[in-house]
Design a protein around this motif. Structure first.
Motif, mmCIF file in Angstrom:
data_model
loop_
_atom_site.group_PDB
_atom_site.id
_atom_site.type_symbol
_atom_site.label_atom_id
_atom_site.label_comp_id
_atom_site.label_asym_id
_atom_site.label_seq_id
_atom_site.Cartn_x
_atom_site.Cartn_y
_atom_site.Cartn_z
ATOM 1 N N ASN A 1 0.822 -1.215 0.000
ATOM 2 C CA ASN A 1 0.000 0.000 0.000
ATOM 3 C C ASN A 1 0.855 1.264 0.000
ATOM 4 N N VAL A 2 1.895 1.283 0.809
ATOM 5 C CA VAL A 2 2.776 2.455 0.850
ATOM 6 C C VAL A 2 3.485 2.625 -0.490
ATOM 7 N N LEU A 3 4.016 1.538 -1.021
ATOM 8 C CA LEU A 3 4.742 1.609 -2.288
ATOM 9 C C LEU A 3 3.839 2.079 -3.424
ATOM 10 N N SER A 4 2.660 1.499 -3.543
ATOM 11 C CA SER A 4 1.757 1.917 -4.625
ATOM 12 C C SER A 4 1.259 3.333 -4.397
ATOM 13 N N GLY A 5 1.014 3.710 -3.155
ATOM 14 C CA GLY A 5 0.558 5.067 -2.864
ATOM 15 C C GLY A 5 1.594 6.121 -3.210
ATOM 16 N N VAL A 6 2.848 5.863 -2.861
ATOM 17 C CA VAL A 6 3.918 6.811 -3.187
ATOM 18 C C VAL A 6 4.070 6.922 -4.704
ATOM 19 N N CYS A 7 4.045 5.783 -5.389
ATOM 20 C CA CYS A 7 4.207 5.807 -6.851
ATOM 21 C C CYS A 7 3.092 6.595 -7.523
ATOM 22 N N ILE A 8 1.860 6.346 -7.133
ATOM 23 C CA ILE A 8 0.740 7.002 -7.805
ATOM 24 C C ILE A 8 0.667 8.480 -7.432
ATOM 25 N N TRP A 9 1.221 8.847 -6.282
ATOM 26 C CA TRP A 9 1.266 10.255 -5.896
ATOM 27 C C TRP A 9 2.355 10.991 -6.675
ATOM 28 N N VAL A 10 3.485 10.352 -6.895
ATOM 29 C CA VAL A 10 4.620 10.992 -7.568
ATOM 30 C C VAL A 10 4.463 10.978 -9.086
ATOM 31 N N LEU A 11 3.859 9.944 -9.631
ATOM 32 C CA LEU A 11 3.799 9.743 -11.077
ATOM 33 C C LEU A 11 3.319 10.951 -11.883
ATOM 34 N N PRO A 12 2.248 11.625 -11.503
ATOM 35 C CA PRO A 12 1.819 12.775 -12.309
ATOM 36 C C PRO A 12 2.816 13.929 -12.316
ATOM 37 N N PHE A 13 3.725 13.957 -11.374
ATOM 38 C CA PHE A 13 4.672 15.062 -11.273
ATOM 39 C C PHE A 13 6.011 14.800 -11.969
ATOM 40 N N VAL A 14 6.167 13.626 -12.573
ATOM 41 C CA VAL A 14 7.384 13.358 -13.335
ATOM 42 C C VAL A 14 7.365 14.290 -14.541
#
Length: 145
Positions: A58-71
Motif C-alpha cells: 500500500n505504501v509503495l503503490s501510494g507513493v508511486c501514484i502520488w509521484v507519477l503525475p509530477f514526473v
C-alpha cells in the motif's frame, strides 16, 4: 489513459515522443507486472506476514501514484515507465493478501461471503474512480487530479 496522455506525442515519435506501439506495450507491461507482484507478495507474506506485506504494498503503490503525475514530461518516457511499472507491481499485490487474511479472520461458514464482499467493494471503488477521475483530469490536469 494515464500512460497514453503522458507518453504519447501528438506529433509522433519522429518529434521525440513515444510511438503508439510503445505506449501500448508500456501499458501492457504495467498491467502484466502486477501478476509478478501478486506472486512476490504471497512469498513475502509467507515469510514476513500478511499485514506487513499489505502495508508495504500500500505504501509503495501510494507513493508511486502520488509521484507519477509530477514526473516532468521533458524527462522522457523512461522515468514514467519505470515508476508506473513499480506501481503496477505493487498496486495489486495486496489484493490476494486481503482475501487470505479475511479467510483466516472470519468464521469458516462466512468466509466466502466476506471475500466476495471485499472484492465487490474493491470493484465498486475502482468503478467510481474510473467515473470521477476523468472529470478531475479534464478540469485540473493529471497533476491536479
Amino acid at each position: 489513459a494515464f500512460m497514453q496522455s503522458r507518453m504519447a506525442d501528438p506529433h509522433g515519435a519522429a518529434h521525440g515522443g513515444s510511438s503508439q506501439t510503445m505506449v501500448y506495450m508500456a501499458t501492457f507491461c504495467v498491467v502484466g507486472i502486477g501478476s509478478v507482484g501478486c506472486v512476490s507478495a504471497g512469498l513475502l507474506a509467507d515469510r514476513f506476514g500478511k499485514i506487513e506485506t499489505i502495508a508495504l504494498s500500500n505504501v509503495l503503490s501510494g507513493v508511486c501514484i502520488w509521484v507519477l503525475p509530477f514526473v516532468p514530461s521533458r524527462a522522457g518516457p523512461l522515468p514514467v515507465m519505470l515508476l508506473a511499472g513499480v506501481w503496477g507491481f505493487s498496486v495489486n499485490a495486496d489484493s490476494a493478501q486481503y482475501s487470505a487474511m479475511i479467510t483466516e479472520a472470519v468464521p469458516d461458514d462466512r468466509a466466502g461471503t466476506a471475500v466476495t464482499l471485499s472484492i465487490a467493494c474493491g470493484f465498486v471503488m475502482t468503478a467510481i474512480a474510473m467515473y470521477v477521475v476523468p472529470g478531475f483530469v479534464q478540469g485540473l490536469g493529471w497533476e491536479g487530479a
